[in-house]
Design a protein around this motif. Structure first.
Motif, PDB file in Angstrom:
ATOM      1  N   GLN A 104       0.823  -1.201   0.000  1.00 20.06           N
ATOM      2  CA  GLN A 104       0.000   0.000   0.000  1.00 20.06           C
ATOM      3  C   GLN A 104       0.863   1.259   0.000  1.00 20.06           C
ATOM      4  N   THR A 105       0.443   2.255  -0.758  1.00 21.47           N
ATOM      5  CA  THR A 105       1.036   3.591  -0.705  1.00 21.47           C
ATOM      6  C   THR A 105      -0.111   4.595  -0.780  1.00 21.47           C
ATOM      7  N   PRO A 106       0.102   5.842  -0.377  1.00 22.26           N
ATOM      8  CA  PRO A 106      -0.956   6.845  -0.526  1.00 22.26           C
ATOM      9  C   PRO A 106      -1.331   7.106  -1.983  1.00 22.26           C
ATOM     10  N   LEU A 107      -0.493   6.659  -2.914  1.00 17.30           N
ATOM     11  CA  LEU A 107      -0.711   6.953  -4.329  1.00 17.30           C
ATOM     12  C   LEU A 107      -1.159   5.737  -5.133  1.00 17.30           C
ATOM     13  N   GLY A 108      -1.481   4.654  -4.457  1.00 13.73           N
ATOM     14  CA  GLY A 108      -1.942   3.473  -5.166  1.00 13.73           C
ATOM     15  C   GLY A 108      -1.327   2.210  -4.608  1.00 13.73           C
ATOM     16  N   THR A 109      -1.820   1.093  -5.081  1.00 15.22           N
ATOM     17  CA  THR A 109      -1.394  -0.213  -4.596  1.00 15.22           C
ATOM     18  C   THR A 109      -0.439  -0.864  -5.588  1.00 15.22           C
ATOM     19  N   LEU A 110       0.690  -1.356  -5.079  1.00 17.39           N
ATOM     20  CA  LEU A 110       1.637  -2.115  -5.886  1.00 17.39           C
ATOM     21  C   LEU A 110       1.382  -3.601  -5.658  1.00 17.39           C
ATOM     22  N   HIS A 151       3.884   6.652  -7.996  1.00 18.93           N
ATOM     23  CA  HIS A 151       3.654   7.931  -8.671  1.00 18.93           C
ATOM     24  C   HIS A 151       3.984   7.845 -10.161  1.00 18.93           C
ATOM     25  N   ILE A 152       5.166   7.341 -10.491  1.00 23.42           N
ATOM     26  CA  ILE A 152       5.565   7.367 -11.903  1.00 23.42           C
ATOM     27  C   ILE A 152       4.861   6.286 -12.717  1.00 23.42           C
ATOM     28  N   PHE A 153       4.606   5.126 -12.110  1.00 18.21           N
ATOM     29  CA  PHE A 153       3.909   4.077 -12.856  1.00 18.21           C
ATOM     30  C   PHE A 153       2.404   4.294 -12.856  1.00 18.21           C
ATOM     31  N   GLY A 154       1.905   5.060 -11.895  1.00 18.70           N
ATOM     32  CA  GLY A 154       0.473   5.313 -11.829  1.00 18.70           C
ATOM     33  C   GLY A 154       0.003   6.432 -12.728  1.00 18.70           C
ATOM     34  N   LYS A 155       0.942   7.171 -13.323  1.00 18.97           N
ATOM     35  CA  LYS A 155       0.548   8.285 -14.191  1.00 18.97           C
ATOM     36  C   LYS A 155      -0.071   7.797 -15.495  1.00 18.97           C
ATOM     37  N   THR A 156       0.283   6.585 -15.905  1.00 18.36           N
ATOM     38  CA  THR A 156      -0.277   6.003 -17.124  1.00 18.36           C
ATOM     39  C   THR A 156      -1.370   5.019 -16.745  1.00 18.36           C
ATOM     40  N   GLU A 157      -2.498   5.108 -17.387  1.00 18.18           N
ATOM     41  CA  GLU A 157      -3.651   4.276 -17.050  1.00 18.18           C
ATOM     42  C   GLU A 157      -3.296   2.790 -17.119  1.00 18.18           C
ATOM     43  N   ASN A 158      -3.662   2.070 -16.074  1.00 18.22           N
ATOM     44  CA  ASN A 158      -3.506   0.618 -15.964  1.00 18.22           C
ATOM     45  C   ASN A 158      -2.058   0.154 -15.800  1.00 18.22           C
ATOM     46  N   THR A 159      -1.093   1.079 -15.737  1.00 17.07           N
ATOM     47  CA  THR A 159       0.295   0.643 -15.617  1.00 17.07           C
ATOM     48  C   THR A 159       0.552  -0.037 -14.283  1.00 17.07           C
ATOM     49  N   LEU A 160      -0.033   0.469 -13.200  1.00 15.53           N
ATOM     50  CA  LEU A 160       0.179  -0.148 -11.893  1.00 15.53           C
ATOM     51  C   LEU A 160      -0.341  -1.583 -11.863  1.00 15.53           C
ATOM     52  N   ASP A 161      -1.382  -1.868 -12.634  1.00 17.72           N
ATOM     53  CA  ASP A 161      -1.900  -3.232 -12.692  1.00 17.72           C
ATOM     54  C   ASP A 161      -1.064  -4.110 -13.619  1.00 17.72           C
ATOM     55  N   ARG A 162      -0.396  -3.487 -14.580  1.00 18.90           N
ATOM     56  CA  ARG A 162       0.410  -4.253 -15.542  1.00 18.90           C
ATOM     57  C   ARG A 162       1.766  -4.638 -14.974  1.00 18.90           C
ATOM     58  N   VAL A 163       2.338  -3.785 -14.145  1.00 20.32           N
ATOM     59  CA  VAL A 163       3.688  -3.991 -13.625  1.00 20.32           C
ATOM     60  C   VAL A 163       3.620  -4.672 -12.259  1.00 20.32           C
ATOM     61  N   SER A 164       4.517  -5.620 -12.028  1.00 16.61           N
ATOM     62  CA  SER A 164       4.603  -6.280 -10.726  1.00 16.61           C
ATOM     63  C   SER A 164       5.838  -5.795  -9.985  1.00 16.61           C
ATOM     64  N   PHE A 165       5.836  -6.013  -8.673  1.00 17.67           N
ATOM     65  CA  PHE A 165       6.910  -5.517  -7.815  1.00 17.67           C
ATOM     66  C   PHE A 165       7.379  -6.633  -6.887  1.00 17.67           C
ATOM     67  N   VAL A 166       8.679  -6.666  -6.650  1.00 17.72           N
ATOM     68  CA  VAL A 166       9.284  -7.653  -5.756  1.00 17.72           C
ATOM     69  C   VAL A 166      10.159  -6.905  -4.763  1.00 17.72           C
ATOM     70  N   CYS A 167      10.013  -7.226  -3.482  1.00 19.22           N
ATOM     71  CA  CYS A 167      10.765  -6.533  -2.431  1.00 19.22           C
ATOM     72  C   CYS A 167      11.738  -7.500  -1.768  1.00 19.22           C
ATOM     73  N   VAL A 168      13.020  -7.168  -1.844  1.00 21.99           N
ATOM     74  CA  VAL A 168      14.083  -8.032  -1.331  1.00 21.99           C
ATOM     75  C   VAL A 168      14.857  -7.290  -0.248  1.00 21.99           C
ATOM     76  N   MET A 169      14.790  -7.790   0.978  1.00 19.90           N
ATOM     77  CA  MET A 169      15.609  -7.245   2.055  1.00 19.90           C
ATOM     78  C   MET A 169      16.953  -7.968   2.036  1.00 19.90           C
ATOM     79  N   VAL A 170      18.018  -7.194   1.942  1.00 19.72           N
ATOM     80  CA  VAL A 170      19.366  -7.757   1.828  1.00 19.72           C
ATOM     81  C   VAL A 170      20.057  -7.665   3.184  1.00 19.72           C
ATOM     82  N   GLY A 171      20.513  -8.803   3.677  1.00 15.74           N
ATOM     83  CA  GLY A 171      21.115  -8.853   4.998  1.00 15.74           C
ATOM     84  C   GLY A 171      22.601  -8.543   4.994  1.00 15.74           C
ATOM     85  N   ALA A 172      23.245  -8.861   6.113  1.00  9.10           N
ATOM     86  CA  ALA A 172      24.681  -8.609   6.291  1.00  9.10           C
ATOM     87  C   ALA A 172      25.462  -9.739   5.626  1.00  9.10           C
ATOM     88  N   LEU A 173      25.580  -9.662   4.321  1.00  8.70           N
ATOM     89  CA  LEU A 173      26.146 -10.750   3.536  1.00  8.70           C
ATOM     90  C   LEU A 173      27.665 -10.802   3.654  1.00  8.70           C
TER      91      LEU A 173
END
Length: 313
Positions: A104-110, A151-173
């Motif tokens: 969730q973000t104030p500007l849309g859902t990823l 913000h940048i992907f939501g400026k174009t209609e349906n882009t937020l639904d077309r693009v997927s997002f992956v979140c990777v937390m990187v540890g003390a490698l």
């Protein structure tokens, strides 16, 4: 073929830092990001953008610096965004994935690429695990990229639904882990549909960070900090993974995203350094330190493009 791991997905990751690190008012936030992007000098990308390095402090400190990287993104060329951010609150010997289906973000859902995550956990269980909701929402390094992306992907209609997002937390490698996981990141970087977002601040200077340096030749402290940061930035631009590792060992510079940056550099080295160009496009400090009582954090933005004469893919 390995059997897919069972992932206990949660429905949503909340925007836990909105209202404090950045505005929770959609109109205020959107206008702020638009103003920063529109007033920055957009870097000229003559080749395909493959990754950016962006800071992750509160937007009042680093938001304008991040705009230099985000303004270079062509959203029409991206199908998946992979954010790699450091862990500030928990010890992690490898990497951990968010198991939220939505961010969730104030500007849309990823929307999370759950199949990508499942495949990654199945194929590389020695390097990737999952993080729980509390750990996920406590970490700011990844979340601070999300409003800009929405913000940048939501400026174009349906882009937020077309693009997927992956979140990777990187540890003390360890260095060996950086090299091993860097080979995996190389697969992501080699896919032209992906955009990698490397989340990092640079030097954290001052007693409250337990890091200070000695000035030379009468330089001001803030000049000393910039010189130290730019040594590291030059090694990153040179795509010198081993040199960057040695620099960190020698200087102890408090670059919090050093491990995500190292993964990017080892990925580039795996694919061939000549195939990519790395350029820092903005640098600033939260304040100009002049005495040992002062403190500051440095912020930098970089763009990573494929070399048009020798592209990776």
């Amino acid at each position: 073929m390995d059997k897919n791991v069972e992932v206990n997905w949660i429905q949503s990751r909340e925007a836990s830092h909105s209202g404090s690190w950045y505005s929770d008012d959609p109109d205020v936030l959107s206008n702020q990001l638009s103003n920063w992007i529109n007033t920055q000098q957009v870097p000229q990308c003559n080749s395909r953008l493959r990754a950016i390095i962006s800071p992750h402090a509160g937007y009042s400190y680093s938001g304008s610096t991040a705009a230099f990287a985000y303004s270079a993104i062509d959203t029409s060329m991206v199908s998946r965004v992979i954010i790699l951010g450091p862990s500030h609150h928990v010890y992690l010997p490898g990497c951990a994935l968010s198991v939220a289906k939505q961010f969730q973000t104030p500007l849309g859902t990823l929307h999370n690429d759950t199949q990508f995550c499942t495949d990654l956990l199945t194929s590389h269980s020695d390097s990737f695990s999952v993080m729980n909701k509390r750990t996920d929402e406590a970490e700011h390094s990844i979340e601070m990229q999300m409003p800009y992306l929405a913000h940048i992907f939501g400026k174009t209609e349906n882009t937020l639904d077309r693009v997927s997002f992956v979140c990777v937390m990187v540890g003390a490698l360890s260095n060996s882990s950086e090299k091993r996981i860097g080979n995996i990141v190389a697969e992501w970087l080699n896919d032209s549909r992906n955009l990698l977002v490397i989340s990092s601040d640079f030097c954290h200077w001052g007693n409250r960070f337990q890091f200070t340096t000695k000035c030379i030749n009468g330089e001001e402290i803030y000049e000393n900090i910039e010189r130290l940061d730019r040594q590291g930035m030059q090694l990153i631009e040179a795509k010198d993974a081993s040199g960057f590792s040695s620099y960190l060992s020698q200087t102890k510079n408090t670059i919090c995203g050093r491990h995500p940056i190292a993964l990017l550099l080892y990925a580039i080295n795996t694919l061939g350094s000549s195939k990519f160009d790395v350029k820092f496009v903005q640098y600033r400090q939260s304040s100009k330190c002049r005495s040992q009582r002062d403190s500051s954090v440095s912020y930098a933005s970089a763009i990573i493009t494929s070399n048009p004469s020798n592209p990776p893919q």
